[in-house]
Write a protein that holds these residues in place. Structure first.
Motif, short mmCIF file in Angstrom:
data_model
loop_
_atom_site.label_atom_id
_atom_site.label_comp_id
_atom_site.label_asym_id
_atom_site.label_seq_id
_atom_site.Cartn_x
_atom_site.Cartn_y
_atom_site.Cartn_z
N LEU A 195 45.87 40.73 42.12
CA LEU A 195 44.87 39.69 42.27
C LEU A 195 44.22 39.42 40.91
O LEU A 195 43.74 40.35 40.25
N LEU A 196 44.24 38.16 40.50
CA LEU A 196 43.61 37.75 39.26
C LEU A 196 42.24 37.18 39.60
O LEU A 196 42.13 36.28 40.43
N ILE A 197 41.21 37.67 38.95
CA ILE A 197 39.82 37.33 39.30
C ILE A 197 39.10 36.84 38.05
O ILE A 197 39.12 37.51 37.02
N THR A 198 38.44 35.70 38.16
CA THR A 198 37.65 35.19 37.03
C THR A 198 36.24 35.76 37.10
O THR A 198 35.52 35.54 38.08
N ASN A 199 35.86 36.49 36.08
CA ASN A 199 34.50 37.01 35.94
C ASN A 199 33.70 35.97 35.16
O ASN A 199 33.69 35.99 33.92
N ARG A 200 33.06 35.07 35.86
CA ARG A 200 32.44 33.94 35.18
C ARG A 200 31.41 34.36 34.13
O ARG A 200 31.42 33.87 33.01
N SER A 201 30.49 35.23 34.49
CA SER A 201 29.36 35.51 33.60
C SER A 201 29.71 36.38 32.40
O SER A 201 28.97 36.41 31.42
N THR A 202 30.85 37.10 32.45
CA THR A 202 31.25 37.92 31.31
C THR A 202 32.47 37.35 30.58
O THR A 202 32.95 37.96 29.61
N GLY A 203 32.96 36.21 31.01
CA GLY A 203 34.06 35.56 30.31
C GLY A 203 35.37 36.31 30.33
O GLY A 203 36.11 36.33 29.35
N GLU A 204 35.69 36.92 31.48
CA GLU A 204 36.88 37.77 31.59
C GLU A 204 37.79 37.34 32.74
O GLU A 204 37.36 36.71 33.70
N ILE A 205 39.05 37.75 32.60
CA ILE A 205 39.97 37.73 33.74
C ILE A 205 40.30 39.19 34.07
O ILE A 205 40.70 39.96 33.18
N VAL A 206 40.11 39.55 35.32
CA VAL A 206 40.37 40.91 35.78
C VAL A 206 41.59 40.91 36.69
O VAL A 206 41.75 40.04 37.54
N SER A 207 42.46 41.90 36.49
CA SER A 207 43.62 42.09 37.36
C SER A 207 43.32 43.26 38.29
O SER A 207 42.95 44.36 37.84
N LEU A 208 43.48 43.03 39.60
CA LEU A 208 43.23 44.07 40.60
C LEU A 208 44.54 44.42 41.30
O LEU A 208 45.18 43.56 41.91
N ASP A 209 44.93 45.69 41.21
CA ASP A 209 46.10 46.18 41.92
C ASP A 209 45.69 46.46 43.36
O ASP A 209 44.88 47.36 43.62
N LEU A 210 46.22 45.70 44.29
CA LEU A 210 45.82 45.81 45.69
C LEU A 210 46.37 47.07 46.35
O LEU A 210 45.92 47.46 47.44
N ASN A 211 47.31 47.71 45.72
CA ASN A 211 47.87 48.94 46.29
C ASN A 211 47.00 50.17 46.02
O ASN A 211 46.86 51.04 46.88
N ASN A 212 46.40 50.22 44.83
CA ASN A 212 45.63 51.42 44.49
C ASN A 212 44.18 51.12 44.10
O ASN A 212 43.41 52.04 43.82
N GLY A 213 43.81 49.83 44.08
CA GLY A 213 42.44 49.47 43.77
C GLY A 213 42.09 49.50 42.29
O GLY A 213 40.93 49.29 41.92
N LYS A 214 43.07 49.73 41.42
CA LYS A 214 42.81 49.82 39.99
C LYS A 214 42.52 48.44 39.41
O LYS A 214 43.24 47.49 39.66
N LYS A 215 41.45 48.37 38.59
CA LYS A 215 41.08 47.13 37.92
C LYS A 215 41.40 47.23 36.44
O LYS A 215 41.26 48.29 35.84
N GLU A 216 41.79 46.08 35.87
CA GLU A 216 42.06 46.03 34.43
C GLU A 216 41.61 44.67 33.90
O GLU A 216 41.97 43.63 34.45
N ILE A 217 40.82 44.70 32.83
CA ILE A 217 40.44 43.46 32.18
C ILE A 217 41.61 43.02 31.31
O ILE A 217 42.00 43.73 30.36
N ILE A 218 42.20 41.86 31.61
CA ILE A 218 43.39 41.43 30.88
C ILE A 218 43.10 40.30 29.90
O ILE A 218 43.92 40.02 29.02
#
Length: 263
Positions: free
Chosen positions: A126-149
């Protein structure tokens, strides 16, 4: 006299061509309170995030509406996977909600910063736009791991992935940015007023984007930077989805969802 003639020409142009754009639209649902995201399940039912009503609304094939979830603060982006699990970003409370196909609900990830538009990557993350911090976050739906990409964006509100793994991000600041797999950024937004939440991939190099500031849906080739207006005269366009060769647009101004043919 020249000013009067110019005003008459502009009015005539707007009436003819703006009217043509609106004539292609069909309003298929209304009475929403700031429709922000649109997605479809495998049966063709449409789900709309009702931002100002803190709810998610389902519209089935015969037009029947029902609220499938409420008390989610400012729901924004919404996507549905192949198993009909629904994922929604809570802009107001900084989490991702999952509604399983069996109706079970769960907050699966939190700690975001005004998450707005969301999309699936080709790998199923899942690709998520973090509006207020200017980031795109990738969320692995299998293990819940987040990564700022992606970092260094300005009010990102929508994201889509191209077949070559590049991302195109719409930013409410007026920017539309192409980010290649190596992280290199190319600005595409010179023709846009205020790109909104709605953005979808059309072909390997073409995306359709809500231009909220211009009340339009526009199409851009990321290679040539050529921009076409698909439809105009929208009232506060925010949401955009493509389903079965039709575009669906959510407009805040009249609280409606509109439909028009891709071709």
């Amino acid at each position: 006299m020249k000013k009067l003639l110019l005003s008459s020409i502009i009015f005539l142009f707007s009436t003819l061509f703006g009217g043509m754009s609106m004539a292609e639209l069909k309003t298929i649902a209304n009475s929403f309170n700031a429709p922000t995201g649109i997605a479809f399940d495998s049966a063709g039912a449409m789900y709309v995030t009702n931002w100002s009503s803190d709810s998610i609304v389902k519209i089935n094939a015969n037009g029947k509406k029902e609220t499938v979830y409420s008390n989610i603060s400012s729901p924004a982006g919404i996507v549905i996977d192949a198993q009909d699990n629904i994922y929604v970003a809570s802009y107001g409370d900084d989490y991702i909600l999952k509604i399983s196909a069996n109706g079970e609900t769960k907050k699966i990830s939190d700690g975001y910063h005004t998450p707005t538009g969301i999309a699936f990557s080709k790998s199923g993350k899942l690709l998520i736009t973090n509006r207020s911090t200017g980031e795109i976050v990738s969320l692995d739906l299998n293990n819940g791991k987040k990564e700022i990409i992606v970092k260094g964006l300005s009010t990102p509100v929508g994201v889509t992935e191209l077949p070559d793994n590049s991302l195109v991000v719409s930013q409410y600041s007026g920017r539309l940015t192409l980010i290649d797999p190596n992280g290199n950024k190319t600005e595409l937004g010179s023709s846009f007023t205020r790109p909104g939440v709605g953005i979808v991939t059309i072909s390997p190099s073409v995306v359709a984007v809500i231009d909220n500031g211009a009340n339009m849906v526009r199409e851009i080739d990321v290679k040539t930077k050529k921009v076409n207006t698909l439809v105009s005269s929208l009232s506060g366009a925010v949401a955009l989805a493509l389903h079965n060769n039709h575009y669906y647009i959510g407009t805040w101004g009249d609280g409606s969802v509109h439909k028009f043919n891709k071709n």
